[in-house]
Motif scaffolding. Structure first.
Motif, PDB file in Angstrom:
ATOM      1  N   GLU A  20      51.398  39.981  -3.937  1.00  0.00           N
ATOM      2  CA  GLU A  20      50.475  40.692  -3.061  1.00  0.00           C
ATOM      3  C   GLU A  20      51.248  41.406  -1.961  1.00  0.00           C
ATOM      4  O   GLU A  20      52.360  41.004  -1.596  1.00  0.00           O
ATOM      5  CB  GLU A  20      49.444  39.734  -2.458  1.00  0.00           C
ATOM      6  N   ALA A  21      50.663  42.467  -1.487  1.00  0.00           N
ATOM      7  CA  ALA A  21      51.327  43.276  -0.462  1.00  0.00           C
ATOM      8  C   ALA A  21      50.337  43.669   0.619  1.00  0.00           C
ATOM      9  O   ALA A  21      49.145  43.872   0.344  1.00  0.00           O
ATOM     10  CB  ALA A  21      51.957  44.521  -1.085  1.00  0.00           C
ATOM     11  N   TRP A  22      50.841  43.785   1.832  1.00  0.00           N
ATOM     12  CA  TRP A  22      50.035  44.181   2.978  1.00  0.00           C
ATOM     13  C   TRP A  22      50.706  45.368   3.664  1.00  0.00           C
ATOM     14  O   TRP A  22      51.926  45.365   3.882  1.00  0.00           O
ATOM     15  CB  TRP A  22      49.932  43.046   3.997  1.00  0.00           C
ATOM     16  N   ALA A  23      49.917  46.347   4.031  1.00  0.00           N
ATOM     17  CA  ALA A  23      50.389  47.446   4.867  1.00  0.00           C
ATOM     18  C   ALA A  23      49.930  47.171   6.290  1.00  0.00           C
ATOM     19  O   ALA A  23      48.735  47.008   6.551  1.00  0.00           O
ATOM     20  CB  ALA A  23      49.824  48.778   4.382  1.00  0.00           C
ATOM     21  N   VAL A  24      50.887  47.086   7.200  1.00  0.00           N
ATOM     22  CA  VAL A  24      50.567  46.734   8.578  1.00  0.00           C
ATOM     23  C   VAL A  24      51.314  47.671   9.522  1.00  0.00           C
ATOM     24  O   VAL A  24      52.476  48.021   9.277  1.00  0.00           O
ATOM     25  CB  VAL A  24      50.921  45.252   8.868  1.00  0.00           C
ATOM     26  N   SER A  25      50.644  48.082  10.563  1.00  0.00           N
ATOM     27  CA  SER A  25      51.245  48.935  11.586  1.00  0.00           C
ATOM     28  C   SER A  25      51.202  48.205  12.922  1.00  0.00           C
ATOM     29  O   SER A  25      50.138  47.728  13.331  1.00  0.00           O
ATOM     30  CB  SER A  25      50.493  50.270  11.685  1.00  0.00           C
ATOM     31  N   LEU A  26      52.343  48.111  13.554  1.00  0.00           N
ATOM     32  CA  LEU A  26      52.457  47.392  14.820  1.00  0.00           C
ATOM     33  C   LEU A  26      52.782  48.382  15.936  1.00  0.00           C
ATOM     34  O   LEU A  26      53.758  49.136  15.842  1.00  0.00           O
ATOM     35  CB  LEU A  26      53.546  46.324  14.733  1.00  0.00           C
ATOM     36  N   ALA A  27      51.980  48.375  16.976  1.00  0.00           N
ATOM     37  CA  ALA A  27      52.188  49.280  18.095  1.00  0.00           C
ATOM     38  C   ALA A  27      53.439  48.885  18.871  1.00  0.00           C
ATOM     39  O   ALA A  27      53.811  47.710  18.950  1.00  0.00           O
ATOM     40  CB  ALA A  27      50.972  49.258  19.017  1.00  0.00           C
ATOM     41  N   TYR A  28      54.090  49.878  19.447  1.00  0.00           N
ATOM     42  CA  TYR A  28      55.182  49.621  20.368  1.00  0.00           C
ATOM     43  C   TYR A  28      54.615  49.280  21.740  1.00  0.00           C
ATOM     44  O   TYR A  28      53.555  49.789  22.137  1.00  0.00           O
ATOM     45  CB  TYR A  28      56.077  50.850  20.505  1.00  0.00           C
ATOM     46  N   ALA A  29      55.333  48.454  22.449  1.00  0.00           N
ATOM     47  CA  ALA A  29      54.943  48.185  23.834  1.00  0.00           C
ATOM     48  C   ALA A  29      55.016  49.467  24.660  1.00  0.00           C
ATOM     49  O   ALA A  29      54.207  49.684  25.565  1.00  0.00           O
ATOM     50  CB  ALA A  29      55.848  47.108  24.425  1.00  0.00           C
ATOM     51  N   GLU A  30      55.991  50.338  24.323  1.00  0.00           N
ATOM     52  CA  GLU A  30      56.110  51.665  24.914  1.00  0.00           C
ATOM     53  C   GLU A  30      56.459  52.644  23.800  1.00  0.00           C
ATOM     54  O   GLU A  30      57.116  52.264  22.818  1.00  0.00           O
ATOM     55  CB  GLU A  30      57.203  51.695  25.990  1.00  0.00           C
ATOM     56  N   ALA A  31      56.039  53.901  23.949  1.00  0.00           N
ATOM     57  CA  ALA A  31      56.326  54.906  22.931  1.00  0.00           C
ATOM     58  C   ALA A  31      57.825  54.973  22.669  1.00  0.00           C
ATOM     59  O   ALA A  31      58.655  54.802  23.562  1.00  0.00           O
ATOM     60  CB  ALA A  31      55.800  56.271  23.363  1.00  0.00           C
ATOM     61  N   LYS A  32      58.183  55.231  21.403  1.00  0.00           N
ATOM     62  CA  LYS A  32      59.574  55.186  20.960  1.00  0.00           C
ATOM     63  C   LYS A  32      60.011  56.567  20.481  1.00  0.00           C
ATOM     64  O   LYS A  32      59.251  57.256  19.791  1.00  0.00           O
ATOM     65  CB  LYS A  32      59.695  54.181  19.808  1.00  0.00           C
TER      66      LYS A  32
END
Length: 360
Positions: free
Chosen positions: A8-20
């Motif tokens: 199984e696979a998951w697509a996940v997006s994690l926000a940066y604490a500050e823009a990169k």
């Protein structure tokens, strides 16, 4: 033969604490990952993650999900889960995408690994991205104060005078005993490398990574053999075959990234090199575990100059059961657990915006 019974696979997006802002890829506010988990009929699990950045590896999350389904799953169904190197053979049997190769290799190696026998810790190197000298120095001082880190990679390539000002400010901020390395991401022309090399030597920098575009040719050989500061090969040395070609031209220092080239290929390159840097490829904490495993298991640990293990601290969330501990400048890896055993799959499912079970 032991079979894989679930993939199984998951697509996940994690926000940066500050823009990169990336030297290659530009600005972004979140980092995008695909996580693959394999389960065999004995109940063992193996997990891996790869970052999805078209500018780095030509893949989006959707592309990799489809590649897992149409290319990976049929191969997984035919493989013997008890063979620890079957994943690496599957990875080598396909031309790409590279993200799928990494997922197959790393998840399979994790499936066949029960963790370290004893706890380990690895010294961290913080990457300081291009910015005004005062801001780069402040970032270095903050990392040193918050985590005890004493190794810093300086992203050069802003021009020789700007780079000199940045290194001067960083050295003043972290002290003369901190280890500094440099990475220009190929920003300079070959004609500028001698001046860059002389400047880095004045500051006692340990290596100069990709000062200009490099290839295993006569021009690069001249740069390698004339340098006061060792040239470290990154972008053009992503595989063992390329590393062999650079070795023939006198290169001794190489970057290895297990979440970019796969754990097996990274181990192969580590054996070939005189000195290595375990570089970052925007790892979330699961990827950092693979970096830690590699660093803690090196048969020649004296070859490791630096390991960039703290990128995950820039992310606003994670999907591990317990957060990674970075203190006294070192990241710690507990004994008796593989990477899959550290994943909070309930939280991963909540964070994921796509999930697929594959028919194997």
């Amino acid at each position: 033969m032991t079979k894989i019974v679930k993939a199984e696979a998951w697509a996940v997006s994690l926000a940066y604490a500050e823009a990169k802002f990336w030297t290659v890829g530009g600005s972004e506010t979140a980092s995008h990952y695909l996580v693959l988990c394999l389960t065999d009929e004995a109940g063992r699990m193996g997990a891996a993650e790869v970052v999805c950045k078209p500018a780095w590896n030509g893949a989006t999350q959707g592309v990799l999900l489809k590649a897992c389904e149409e290319i990976g799953a049929p191969m997984l169904g035919k493989a013997d889960a008890s063979d620890p190197m079957a994943g690496a053979r599957m990875a080598r049997s396909i031309a790409g995408p590279s993200g799928l190769q990494v997922l197959l290799d790393n998840a399979w190696r994790d499936l066949n690994w029960s963790g370290l026998e004893t706890p380990a810790s690895v010294e961290n190197s913080t990457v300081l991205n291009r910015d005004e000298p005062a801001k780069m120095a402040a970032a270095a001082k903050r990392s040193a104060g918050e985590t005890g880190t004493r190794v810093f990679k300086i992203k050069t390539g802003q021009g020789l005078e700007a780079d000199r000002a940045a290194i001067t400010a960083i050295r003043a901020a972290v002290g003369s005993d901190a280890l500094l390395t440099a990475d220009a991401n190929g920003a300079y022309k070959p004609s500028d490398v001698a001046a860059l090399d002389a400047m880095l030597a004045d500051f006692g920098v340990a290596f100069s990574e990709d000062p200009c575009a490099l290839a295993p040719d006569a021009a690069t050989e001249r740069l390698i053999r004339s340098a006061k500061v060792p040239l470290l090969i990154d972008k053009a040395g992503k595989a063992a075959d390329a590393v062999r070609a650079f070795r023939d031209r006198g290169a001794t220092h190489f970057s290895i990234k297990p979440t970019r080239m796969g754990l097996t290929e990274a181990e192969t390159v580590a054996e070939m090199a005189d000195a290595i840097c375990i570089g970052t490829s925007a790892e979330a904490p699961l990827g950092a575990l693979v970096q830690l495993r590699l660093a803690a298991s090196l048969p020649h640990p004296q070859r490791l100059i630096s390991a960039e293990l703290d990128f995950h601290r820039e992310l606003a969330d994670n999907y591990l059961l317990e957060p990674l501990v970075l203190s006294d400048g070192r990241l710690r890896l507990l004994a008796g657990k593989n990477a899959a055993g550290c994943v909070d799959f309930r939280k991963l499912a909540i964070l994921a915006h796509s999930q697929l079970d594959f028919d194997v």
